[in-house]
Design a protein around this motif. Structure first.
Motif, short mmCIF file in Angstrom:
data_model
loop_
_atom_site.label_atom_id
_atom_site.label_comp_id
_atom_site.label_asym_id
_atom_site.label_seq_id
_atom_site.Cartn_x
_atom_site.Cartn_y
_atom_site.Cartn_z
N ASP A 439 0.80 -1.22 0.00
CA ASP A 439 0.00 0.00 0.00
C ASP A 439 0.83 1.28 0.00
O ASP A 439 0.29 2.38 0.13
CB ASP A 439 -0.94 0.02 1.21
CG ASP A 439 -2.00 -1.08 1.13
OD1 ASP A 439 -2.48 -1.34 0.01
OD2 ASP A 439 -2.32 -1.69 2.16
N GLN A 463 0.80 6.84 0.35
CA GLN A 463 0.09 5.56 0.29
C GLN A 463 -0.95 5.56 -0.83
O GLN A 463 -1.34 6.61 -1.34
CB GLN A 463 -0.57 5.24 1.62
CG GLN A 463 -1.54 6.29 2.12
CD GLN A 463 -2.24 5.85 3.40
OE1 GLN A 463 -2.73 4.72 3.50
NE2 GLN A 463 -2.30 6.73 4.39
N LYS A 464 -1.38 4.37 -1.22
CA LYS A 464 -2.35 4.24 -2.32
C LYS A 464 -3.71 4.81 -1.93
O LYS A 464 -4.33 5.53 -2.69
CB LYS A 464 -2.50 2.77 -2.71
CG LYS A 464 -1.31 2.21 -3.46
CD LYS A 464 -1.53 0.77 -3.87
CE LYS A 464 -0.32 0.22 -4.63
NZ LYS A 464 -0.49 -1.20 -5.01
#
Length: 516
Positions: A439, A463-464
């Motif tokens: 992530d 982060q994603k």
């Protein structure tokens, strides 16, 4: 031999071959060489002589190539400048570099008007039409610098006969101002020998030939682009696909439509290409070689990218002071993930301790370089030159190690080393762990003062989504790193600060720490 003569030779051998395509235009090597000669004669008609300095405030375009090679052909020293720098940054370089003429986009006319009084040595501003609507209403005659303005189109229409100067290989061809981490930028003086030899040796090492088609999307003012995807293709007679700016969509489009064979980029570009939602292996099906440099590529990203697109990435190493390339992963032997490869032709890399003594394989020391590509010094900075070049070796300031087969590995920047309670922590090692998290898209690690341990490790993460917590990231690190290497804190950002080449700006992150 120099780069300008190399262009003449390429034009002689491949006059009708396409040298570049840019948007809806293209030119053959014969046409490019003729235009370069006209520009060189045009500079002479303005009074520029061998040894004068000219700055290029240009983005990726044929203008840049013509101005670069035209100036070198006239014996004029070129200073490429990032056109999106602030006025203070540009003004410093033009003043310190004793610039006599500037080639620039029409979009920069208002900015130039605001700083021209501090640039008495600049006698000519050569203006290129950008085609941008923002410049459409600009009336040149309204500027106080009007008398110093000259249209780029006029210079390349020049019919005067070029008075070819006697150019020596040790004459300064280009001055590259390094961004530096402290103080003002330093101008690395690269000779004609430096520029040509590195282009030739890179082309030889990577087997670049007239059959290749190269995507030229890295910023032309940056030395990575200058040598690897501009000068090396010209020396080889390859075709360049010039893209004005980086866009994953446009890179894939160019690769497919032009059947490109070589792509070069910094790790951030590879990350964006990998993350691009509509990408698939067919997008890079014609690519025979991907080249990465400018910063260390996380091993996890390298391996994922290669698997997805079925290509091999050859990671290399260089610095402005070495024109820039000193090492690349070889094409005739196994590529080693995480390594910058081996010394290219005619260049020596060595790892030494603080006494300048070569260390044994596996031991970490400072990487030093020797070869025809090493600069002759910093412009007007003899003390800094003496500190950087000792006994013919360039001290890079990078910490590295070498394995038994001669492959080199950059451990970290010497100045980025974090010392926690007497233990060395290399930021890249921690970053590699963070990049392995599914992530986490991007990560940067650096040190901050700590009252108990001297320094502490801090992590900045993109982060994603937004599901990760600081504690989850710290626990993830604790499972994979010894305790003193685990970040003390994690800060989530929407994006990491980067320069125009996509390199993460650690100084900006350090400034955030100081402000806190």
């Amino acid at each position: 031999m120099n780069a300008s003569l190399a262009l003449e030779q390429t034009a002689s051998a491949h006059a009708g071959k396409t040298a570049y395509t840019f948007l809806n235009t293209s030119a053959t090597y014969g046409e490019l060489n003729e235009t370069v000669t006209r520009f060189a004669a045009g500079l002479q008609s303005l009074g520029l002589q061998k040894g004068d300095h000219i700055a290029l405030l240009l983005g990726n375009s044929p203008h840049f190539i013509i101005a670069l090679y035209g100036a070198m052909r006239a014996g004029v020293t070129v200073i490429p400048v990032n056109p999106v720098y602030t006025l203070n940054e540009i003004s410093y370089i033009l003043q310190n570099g004793d610039v006599k003429a500037v080639v620039m986009l029409d979009l920069l006319l208002p900015a130039t008007e605001n700083m021209h009084e501090s640039l008495p040595s600049v006698e000519h501003y050569i203006v290129c039409e950008s085609g941008d609507e923002r410049a459409a209403g600009t009336t040149a005659s309204s500027f106080t610098i009007y008398s110093k303005l000259k249209a780029f189109s006029e210079l390349i229409a020049n019919r005067d006969i070029l008075q070819c100067p006697d150019i020596h290989e040790e004459d300064t061809a280009v001055i590259l101002y390094t961004s530096g981490t402290t103080g003002q930028p330093k101008g690395a003086m690269l000779t004609h020998k430096n520029i040509y030899s590195n282009a030739r040796d890179v082309a030889d090492y990577l087997s670049i030939t007239e059959k290749d088609t190269v995507i030229t999307v890295l910023p032309m003012f940056h030395v990575f682009c200058l040598t690897v995807v501009l000068n090396a293709p010209i020396v080889s007679g390859a075709e360049m696909i010039i893209l004005p700016a980086f866009s994953p969509k446009e890179v894939f489009k160019a690769a497919i439509e032009k059947k490109a064979t070589i792509f070069a980029g910094v790790p951030t570009m590879y990350n964006f290409l990998f993350q691009f939602p509509d990408s698939n292996p067919a997008d890079f099906s014609s690519i025979r070689l991907c080249i990465s440099g400018g910063a260390s590529m996380p091993v996890s990203l390298l391996e994922q990218f290669e698997k997805k697109f079925n290509v091999q990435i050859s990671e290399g190493y260089g610095l402005s002071e070495a024109s820039p390339v000193t090492a690349f992963n070889p094409l005739d032997r196994p590529r080693k993930a995480g390594s910058i490869g081996c010394s290219i032709s005619n260049v020596e890399n060595k790892i030494v301790n603080e006494l300048g003594e070569e260390v044994i394989p596996g031991q970490v020391g400072e990487l030093i370089v020797r070869g025809p590509n090493v600069m002759k010094g910093y412009y007007k900075m003899p003390e800094e030159t003496g500190a950087a070049i000792r006994d013919g070796w360039l001290y890079t300031g990078d910490l590295a190690r070498q394995d038994d087969e001669g492959y080199l590995y950059i451990v970290d920047r010497k100045k980025d080393l974090v010392i926690v309670g007497g233990y060395n922590v290399y930021p890249r090692e921690v970053e590699e762990v963070l990049y392995e998290h599914d992530d986490i898209v991007e990560a940067a690690v650096l040190g901050a003062p700590d009252p108990d341990y001297g320094e502490a490790v801090l992590a900045f993460v993109v982060q994603k989504g937004n599901s990760l917590t600081e504690e989850e990231v710290l626990n993830y690190c604790r499972e994979r790193l010894v305790s003193y290497k685990v970040p003390r804190s994690v800060e989530f950002l929407l994006e990491l600060p980067k320069n125009t080449t996509g390199k993460i700006l650690r100084r900006s992150l350090k400034d955030q720490i100081v402000k806190k």
